[in-house]
Design an enzyme around this catalytic site. Structure first.
Site, PDB file in Angstrom:
ATOM      1  NE  ARG A  35     -35.190 -22.794 -52.812  1.00 47.52           N
ATOM      2  CZ  ARG A  35     -35.223 -23.730 -51.922  1.00 47.52           C
ATOM      3  NH1 ARG A  35     -35.042 -23.445 -50.649  1.00 47.52           N
ATOM      4  NH2 ARG A  35     -35.445 -24.976 -52.264  1.00 47.52           N
TER       5      ARG A  35
ATOM      6  CE  LYS B 114     -30.233  -8.873 -33.450  1.00 51.99           C
ATOM      7  NZ  LYS B 114     -31.479  -8.441 -34.098  1.00 51.99           N
TER       8      LYS B 114
ATOM      9  CG  HIS C  88     -28.852  -2.252 -37.305  1.00 46.94           C
ATOM     10  ND1 HIS C  88     -29.562  -3.269 -36.736  1.00 46.94           N
ATOM     11  CD2 HIS C  88     -29.620  -1.147 -37.152  1.00 46.94           C
ATOM     12  CE1 HIS C  88     -30.700  -2.817 -36.275  1.00 46.94           C
ATOM     13  NE2 HIS C  88     -30.771  -1.523 -36.502  1.00 46.94           N
TER      14      HIS C  88
ATOM     15  CE  LYS D 218     -29.814   2.285 -34.888  1.00 49.70           C
ATOM     16  NZ  LYS D 218     -30.958   2.642 -35.706  1.00 49.70           N
TER      17      LYS D 218
ATOM     18  CD  GLU E 173     -38.171  -2.077 -32.453  1.00 51.38           C
ATOM     19  OE1 GLU E 173     -38.058  -1.970 -33.675  1.00 51.38           O
ATOM     20  OE2 GLU E 173     -38.074  -3.162 -31.851  1.00 51.38           O
TER      21      GLU E 173
ATOM     22  CG  ASP F 174     -35.142  -9.018 -32.206  1.00 54.97           C
ATOM     23  OD1 ASP F 174     -34.440  -9.364 -33.171  1.00 54.97           O
ATOM     24  OD2 ASP F 174     -35.960  -8.078 -32.261  1.00 54.97           O
TER      25      ASP F 174
ATOM     26  CG  HIS G 117     -29.655  -3.944 -31.396  1.00 54.55           C
ATOM     27  ND1 HIS G 117     -28.653  -4.230 -32.293  1.00 54.55           N
ATOM     28  CD2 HIS G 117     -30.810  -4.311 -32.015  1.00 54.55           C
ATOM     29  CE1 HIS G 117     -29.186  -4.743 -33.399  1.00 54.55           C
ATOM     30  NE2 HIS G 117     -30.484  -4.811 -33.245  1.00 54.55           N
TER      31      HIS G 117
ATOM     32  CE  LYS H  14     -39.918  -6.383 -32.530  1.00 51.81           C
ATOM     33  NZ  LYS H  14     -39.158  -5.377 -33.270  1.00 51.81           N
TER      34      LYS H  14
HETATM   35  C1  BG6 Z   1     -33.318  -5.512 -35.355  1.00 52.31           C
HETATM   36  C2  BG6 Z   1     -34.357  -6.356 -34.669  1.00 52.31           C
HETATM   37  O1  BG6 Z   1     -32.032  -6.015 -35.091  1.00 52.31           O
HETATM   38  O2  BG6 Z   1     -33.410  -4.167 -34.892  1.00 52.31           O
HETATM   39  C3  BG6 Z   1     -35.736  -5.781 -34.925  1.00 52.31           C
HETATM   40  O3  BG6 Z   1     -34.292  -7.678 -35.170  1.00 52.31           O
HETATM   41  C4  BG6 Z   1     -35.805  -4.335 -34.542  1.00 52.31           C
HETATM   42  O4  BG6 Z   1     -36.731  -6.531 -34.221  1.00 52.31           O
HETATM   43  C5  BG6 Z   1     -34.658  -3.551 -35.173  1.00 52.31           C
HETATM   44  O5  BG6 Z   1     -37.042  -3.817 -34.974  1.00 52.31           O
HETATM   45  C6  BG6 Z   1     -34.611  -2.136 -34.641  1.00 52.31           C
HETATM   46  O6  BG6 Z   1     -33.673  -1.403 -35.374  1.00 52.31           O
HETATM   47  P1  BG6 Z   1     -33.797   0.161 -35.507  1.00 52.31           P
HETATM   48  O7  BG6 Z   1     -32.553   0.579 -36.219  1.00 52.31           O
HETATM   49  O8  BG6 Z   1     -35.056   0.430 -36.297  1.00 52.31           O
HETATM   50  O9  BG6 Z   1     -33.897   0.698 -34.122  1.00 52.31           O
END
Ligand code: BG6
Length: 486
Positions: A46, A145, A175, A179, A213, A232, A237, A337
């Site tokens: 946008r 996602k 994602h 990896k 994280e 999340d 994941h 986190k």
């Molecule tokens: C994302 C989450 O899908 O994955 C984030 O929305 C998270 O909150 C991230 O930080 C972590 O990905 P990675 O590859 O850095 O472990």
């Protein structure tokens, strides 16, 4: 170059994900010669920008973030020669005409529509693409996602997208599956006979999966507040990692073969009873503390304040899989986190030997462990017991680490998004989630989320820069086990 020629349309091209992950991934694919000479990248957003302004922004971002010296001026020039920025309001059908005009001259190319936008826009974008005649043979759509925040909301989104794209044309990204080390789980399990006979309840005591994280919200508070760590991270994941570790061998690497096996695992996850939630699950929320050597604020004060929020930033669970292979083997999952460090690790902890013949007094015999580290460094180690060498040591034992690491001179490890984007170009859906998989994961996650709600399970505070609330330690110690520490 043998890759298929395609138009890659990134919707939400000015957003964080596109600038931080998607565009760098496309740049690296271009650098490594993976994009067909006839490809086009259309960056749609946008923001009122020209192509030159958008490319200048990318150049700045790439130079700031590529720490490994992989920014090359000539590659960048080639990369942007295929790129065009288009500013449109995605909710307005008439504005898609600009896109249609650009794509009009595109002949014999496949079309990838990457929706890096809020999921609430997925249906609208697909509808507008369809009404503008932009869904052609060879079109596919990539969905980021989160796909919904519950079973019912994900069904609504999936139903809307399904009006315009067939399931085989829909690529749902997690994602973590892109990896390299995650894919290495498949190689480790299914190309080494060594592990096959012992990969079950008879030999494995328990499995731990930790995705920690050190970062906080990173400016995503409005999104995160509605989701929390369960939606999340765990629903997608962590469950995907659990599936790859515990699924039955698929008959091939074909997309449906792998996804069928993952689905069976998700459907075998035992639902938590109301009375078990306080002993088998922990929700946490970080308070102010010190992270990576800096003072950081707590979740409630971050990003302008989430004052009343009871969103969890940490989850620990004991999960059981009700099938023949895993009966009685607990799976401990944890993610959070603002933890003490960033690392993701899977630990397969084998059972103790039935009887020790060694003299007491030395190091006690520790169970064998296979430790798969996904990030920040990628490694696979096996811990075994060994004799301390030397004439004076008798049969004293010590634990040693067998390093199964990838040799250091191996090529640059690609980012997950590079791998996944290339798979979309190649129309290979193995590492993407099928609709039934996503929905089965929501059924399981909803059970816990609704239980937390009904039972009023509160978030337990933990200091930023630590390993989560002490209740997470109690969760595993109640079972006579402990979180793995190297
Ligand atoms: C994302 C989450 O899908 O994955 C984030 O929305 C998270 O909150 C991230 O930080 C972590 O990905 P990675 O590859 O850095 O472990």
């Amino acid at each position: 170059m043998n890759e298929i020629a395609c138009d890659i349309i990134i919707f939400g091209a000015h957003g964080d994900l596109a600038l931080r992950k998607l565009m760098p991934a496309l740049y690296h694919l271009c650098q490594d010669g993976h994009l067909n000479e006839k490809h086009t990248i259309l960056a749609v957003s946008r923001e009122d920008l020209t192509t030159e302004e958008y490319c200048a922004l990318l150049s700045q971002r790439f130079q700031d973030t590529f720490q490994d010296g992989s920014f090359q001026e000539d590659v960048f020039e080639n990369f942007i020669s295929h790129l065009r920025y288009i500013s449109i309001d995605l909710t307005q059908k008439k504005e898609y005409k600009v896109l249609a005009d650009v794509l009009h001259s595109s002949k014999n190319k496949e079309r990838i529509n990457y929706l890096s936008t809020a999921p609430s826009l997925f249906g609208t974008i697909c509808q507008n693409l369809s009404n503008s005649g932009l869904i052609i043979k060879g079109s596919r759509v990539v969905l980021e996602k989160p796909i919904g925040n519950s079973l019912s909301s994900s069904q609504v989104i999936n139903n809307e997208v399904a009006k315009y794209f067939k399931e085989s044309e829909i690529f749902r990204i997690d994602h973590y599956l892109g990896k390299d080390t995650v894919q290495n789980i498949l190689a480790l399990r299914f190309s080494n006979m060594l592990f096959t006979p012992i990969w079950n309840a008879q030999y494995i005591d328990h499995i731990q999966i930790t995705v920690a994280e050190s970062v906080g919200l990173e400016g995503r508070s409005s999104y995160y507040n509605d989701y929390g760590a369960m939606r999340d991270m765990v629903q997608n994941h962590l469950l995907q990692l659990l599936c790859l570790i515990t699924m039955e061998p698929p008959h091939s690497l074909d997309g449906d073969a792998v996804r069928d096996e993952k689905l069976k695992v998700i459907r075998s996850l035992r639902h938590m009873q109301a009375g078990e939630l306080s002993t088998k699950s922990v929700r946490g929320q970080y308070k102010a503390g010190v992270s990576d050597g800096k003072s950081v604020s707590g979740f409630l004060e971050e990003d302008g304040g989430n004052e009343q929020s009871s969103t969890e930033t940490f989850v620990a669970l004991r999960v059981d899989i009700d099938n023949w292979r895993w009966n009685g083997v607990p799976m401990y999952l944890r993610t959070g986190k603002r933890m003490s460090q960033r690392y993701s690790e899977i630990v397969i902890d084998f059972k103790d030997i039935p009887h020790s013949i060694f003299p007491k007094g030395g190091e006690c015999i520790d169970s064998n462990k296979l430790v798969i580290r996904l990030q920040p460094d990628e490694s696979i180690s096996m811990f075994i017991m060994n004799k301390v060498p030397g004439l004076n040591e008798g049969m004293r034992l010590q634990k040693v680490e067998l390093d199964l690491n990838i040799p250091e001179n191996s090529p640059r490890s690609p980012d997950a998004y590079e791998h996944l984007l290339l798979d979309v170009i190649r129309n290979n859906a193995t590492l993407f989630m099928r609709r039934d998989e996503v929905e089965a994961a929501w059924v399981w996650a909803d059970n816990i989320l609704e239980g937390w709600d009904k039972q009023k399970i509160k978030v337990k505070p933990y200091m930023a820069g630590t390993d989560g609330p002490s209740a997470a330690i109690a969760l595993i110690e109640r079972d006579g086990r402990s979180w793995y520490e190297k």
